[in-house]
Design an enzyme around this catalytic site. Structure first.
Site, PDB file in Angstrom:
ATOM      1  CE1 TYR A 191     -60.898 -18.216  23.578  1.00 33.17           C
ATOM      2  CE2 TYR A 191     -60.932 -16.447  25.196  1.00 33.17           C
ATOM      3  CZ  TYR A 191     -61.580 -17.228  24.263  1.00 33.17           C
ATOM      4  OH  TYR A 191     -62.900 -17.037  24.021  1.00 33.17           O
ATOM      5  N   GLY A 192     -55.103 -18.460  27.110  1.00 33.54           N
ATOM      6  CA  GLY A 192     -53.658 -18.632  27.154  1.00 33.54           C
ATOM      7  C   GLY A 192     -53.127 -18.803  28.569  1.00 33.54           C
ATOM      8  CD  GLN A 193     -51.400 -22.998  30.567  1.00 38.27           C
ATOM      9  OE1 GLN A 193     -50.394 -23.389  29.986  1.00 38.27           O
ATOM     10  NE2 GLN A 193     -52.133 -23.754  31.342  1.00 38.27           N
ATOM     11  CB  ILE A 194     -48.821 -15.296  31.147  1.00 34.74           C
ATOM     12  CG1 ILE A 194     -49.667 -14.707  30.027  1.00 34.74           C
ATOM     13  CG2 ILE A 194     -47.619 -14.378  31.282  1.00 34.74           C
ATOM     14  CD1 ILE A 194     -51.069 -15.013  30.002  1.00 34.74           C
ATOM     15  CE  LYS A 205     -52.541 -14.430  25.787  1.00 37.56           C
ATOM     16  NZ  LYS A 205     -53.420 -13.278  25.772  1.00 37.56           N
ATOM     17  CB  ILE A 247     -46.602 -15.190  36.187  1.00 34.98           C
ATOM     18  CG1 ILE A 247     -46.400 -14.889  34.685  1.00 34.98           C
ATOM     19  CG2 ILE A 247     -45.283 -15.519  36.855  1.00 34.98           C
ATOM     20  CD1 ILE A 247     -45.582 -13.644  34.418  1.00 34.98           C
ATOM     21  N   GLY A 248     -49.694 -16.354  35.117  1.00 33.13           N
ATOM     22  CA  GLY A 248     -51.043 -15.883  34.801  1.00 33.13           C
ATOM     23  C   GLY A 248     -51.714 -16.827  33.842  1.00 33.13           C
ATOM     24  CG  ASP A 285     -61.733  -9.182  27.183  1.00 27.07           C
ATOM     25  OD1 ASP A 285     -62.718  -8.989  27.931  1.00 27.07           O
ATOM     26  OD2 ASP A 285     -61.053 -10.231  27.219  1.00 27.07           O
ATOM     27  N   GLY A 338     -55.616 -17.165  31.447  1.00 28.72           N
ATOM     28  CA  GLY A 338     -56.929 -16.642  31.098  1.00 28.72           C
ATOM     29  C   GLY A 338     -57.702 -17.750  30.433  1.00 28.72           C
TER      30      GLY A 338
HETATM   31  N1  LIG Z   1     -46.709  -9.491  30.095  1.00 25.35           N
HETATM   32  C1  LIG Z   1     -47.231  -9.931  31.240  1.00 25.35           C
HETATM   33  N2  LIG Z   1     -46.548  -9.829  32.397  1.00 25.35           N
HETATM   34  C2  LIG Z   1     -47.068 -10.254  33.573  1.00 25.35           C
HETATM   35  N3  LIG Z   1     -48.289 -10.822  33.693  1.00 25.35           N
HETATM   36  C3  LIG Z   1     -49.016 -10.967  32.561  1.00 25.35           C
HETATM   37  C4  LIG Z   1     -48.544 -10.536  31.293  1.00 25.35           C
HETATM   38  N4  LIG Z   1     -49.498 -10.820  30.364  1.00 25.35           N
HETATM   39  C5  LIG Z   1     -50.507 -11.387  31.040  1.00 25.35           C
HETATM   40  N5  LIG Z   1     -50.241 -11.473  32.351  1.00 25.35           N
HETATM   41  C6  LIG Z   1     -51.122 -12.029  33.401  1.00 25.35           C
HETATM   42  O1  LIG Z   1     -51.830 -13.145  32.881  1.00 25.35           O
HETATM   43  C7  LIG Z   1     -53.240 -12.925  32.945  1.00 25.35           C
HETATM   44  C8  LIG Z   1     -53.915 -13.511  31.707  1.00 25.35           C
HETATM   45  O2  LIG Z   1     -53.390 -12.902  30.535  1.00 25.35           O
HETATM   46  P1  LIG Z   1     -54.262 -12.651  29.230  1.00 25.35           P
HETATM   47  O3  LIG Z   1     -55.454 -11.809  29.598  1.00 25.35           O
HETATM   48  O4  LIG Z   1     -53.375 -12.100  28.178  1.00 25.35           O
HETATM   49  O5  LIG Z   1     -54.742 -14.142  28.886  1.00 25.35           O
HETATM   50  P2  LIG Z   1     -56.015 -14.623  28.067  1.00 25.35           P
HETATM   51  O6  LIG Z   1     -56.040 -16.097  28.048  1.00 25.35           O
HETATM   52  O7  LIG Z   1     -56.020 -13.939  26.734  1.00 25.35           O
HETATM   53  O8  LIG Z   1     -57.202 -14.065  28.997  1.00 25.35           O
HETATM   54  P3  LIG Z   1     -58.767 -13.862  28.718  1.00 25.35           P
HETATM   55  O9  LIG Z   1     -59.466 -15.040  29.308  1.00 25.35           O
HETATM   56  O10 LIG Z   1     -59.093 -12.593  29.476  1.00 25.35           O
HETATM   57  O11 LIG Z   1     -58.959 -13.707  27.256  1.00 25.35           O
HETATM   58  C9  LIG Z   1     -53.425 -11.412  33.085  1.00 25.35           C
HETATM   59  O12 LIG Z   1     -54.594 -11.116  33.819  1.00 25.35           O
HETATM   60  C10 LIG Z   1     -52.163 -10.986  33.821  1.00 25.35           C
HETATM   61  O13 LIG Z   1     -52.361 -11.066  35.221  1.00 25.35           O
END
Ligand SMILES: Nc1ncnc2c1ncn2[C@@H]1O[C@H](COP(=O)(O)OP(=O)(O)OP(=O)(O)O)[C@@H](O)[C@H]1O
Length: 294
Positions: free
Chosen positions: A7-10, A25, A2-3, A119, A5
């Site tokens: 670094y991670g996938q959600i 995540k 569902i998301g 961030d 970034g």
């Molecule tokens: N608990 C959650 N419930 C629903 N969607 C979420 C949740 N956590 C994150 N997301 C979705 O996933 C996306 C990416 O999450 P997150 O920013 O934590 O990842 P990241 O890899 O750390 O990103 P970045 O590149 O900004 O560091 C968010 O923009 C959001 O839309």
């Protein structure tokens, strides 16, 4: 999924004992042949913020051979994606004012605990996905969290000479471009740029690729304030907030109450419980007419 970034996938997941939805995540445990620490830090930050209104609940965390993982509260779409979904590419000042107000409130909790977020951006801001929490804003992604003060003495740690660039180019303050140690004020500048993008549709440096040019436009914005083109039209509602930020010393505690007062003027006719743009088919965004503040 569902998301995602940098670094991670959600992933959407289900707790099959409680029959409740969760978000999981994950990030690869190894990056460039060393163990990644980002999510371990994120887990520690989330742990210390549990119980704070704007922090997602964390249910579990850990790792296996391949991944680090965090199981947390499922939230709605992030406000950056909601803006892109709006027919005008913008959100109303009433919605943005409430988003910014809640974000400042969230940051105050984080800063009081001795951390800077580093961030703050639309993609890291979500609302609850259930009826009871649909108007509560949650700040996400604590991967760049850093301690800036010792909470027992209240003393800030001495700044590093070159703190490096941490954050997302579009939303970081001028000081971050200068690789200075980040303080709470830098998070608040990110609230300004986030609000600007959500309300206007884009920041003035949206089409610039060169980071030095982005830096120059942000500097110009600080110098000109409301005398330039950048705070014309709907953006003029952010002038007071911007002016107050520019007048602050980055080494002092920010004036949260005053900043929130500036933001309240954006949603004078709405309460925090009233529907946001996306709950009424973006009607308010489409019909927006406004008088610039004096
Ligand atoms: N608990 C959650 N419930 C629903 N969607 C979420 C949740 N956590 C994150 N997301 C979705 O996933 C996306 C990416 O999450 P997150 O920013 O934590 O990842 P990241 O890899 O750390 O990103 P970045 O590149 O900004 O560091 C968010 O923009 C959001 O839309």
């Amino acid at each position: 999924m569902i998301g995602s970034g940098g670094y991670g996938q959600i992933y959407l997941a289900m707790d099959i004992l409680k029959y409740e939805e969760r978000a999981v995540k994950i990030e690869p445990r190894m990056r460039q042949e060393s163990i990644t620490k980002r999510m371990i830090m994120e887990q520690e930050a989330l742990q210390s913020l549990q119980g704070k209104l704007h922090c997602p609940l964390m249910y579990a965390s850990g790792y296996n051979d391949e991944f680090n993982f965090i199981v947390m509260q499922l939230l709605s779409e992030n406000v950056g994606d909601i803006r892109k979904r709006s027919p005008t590419g913008r959100l109303s000042k009433e919605s943005v004012g409430r988003i910014a107000w809640q974000t400042v409130n969230a940051l105050r909790d984080i800063h009081e605990m001795g951390y800077v977020h580093r961030d703050v951006k639309p993609a890291n801001i979500c609302f609850g996905c259930h009826f009871e929490n649909r108007h509560i804003l949650y700040l996400l992604d604590f991967g760049l969290f850093r301690r800036f003060k010792d909470t027992t003495t209240g003393q800030r740690f001495p700044p590093r000479k070159n703190a490096g660039f941490k954050g997302t180019e579009r939303y970081v303050s001028v000081r971050v471009h200068e690789k200075l140690e980040q303080t709470p004020l830098d998070d608040l500048f990110s609230v300004l740029y986030t609000s600007y993008e959500l309300m206007v549709g884009e920041v003035p440096w949206r089409f610039l690729d060169d980071v030095e040019e982005i830096y120059a436009v942000k500097q110009l914005m600080n110098e000109l304030g409301n005398n330039g083109e950048m705070f014309k039209g709907i953006a003029s509602f952010l002038v007071d907030f911007h002016r107050l930020l520019v007048s602050c010393d980055p080494n002092d505690d920010p004036p949260y109450e005053k900043l929130m007062e500036c933001l309240k003027k954006l949603f004078e006719t709405k309460s925090l419980e009233d529907p946001y743009d996306w709950e009424d088919g973006f009607r308010i965004t489409l019909n927006a007419s406004f008088v610039e503040p004096k």
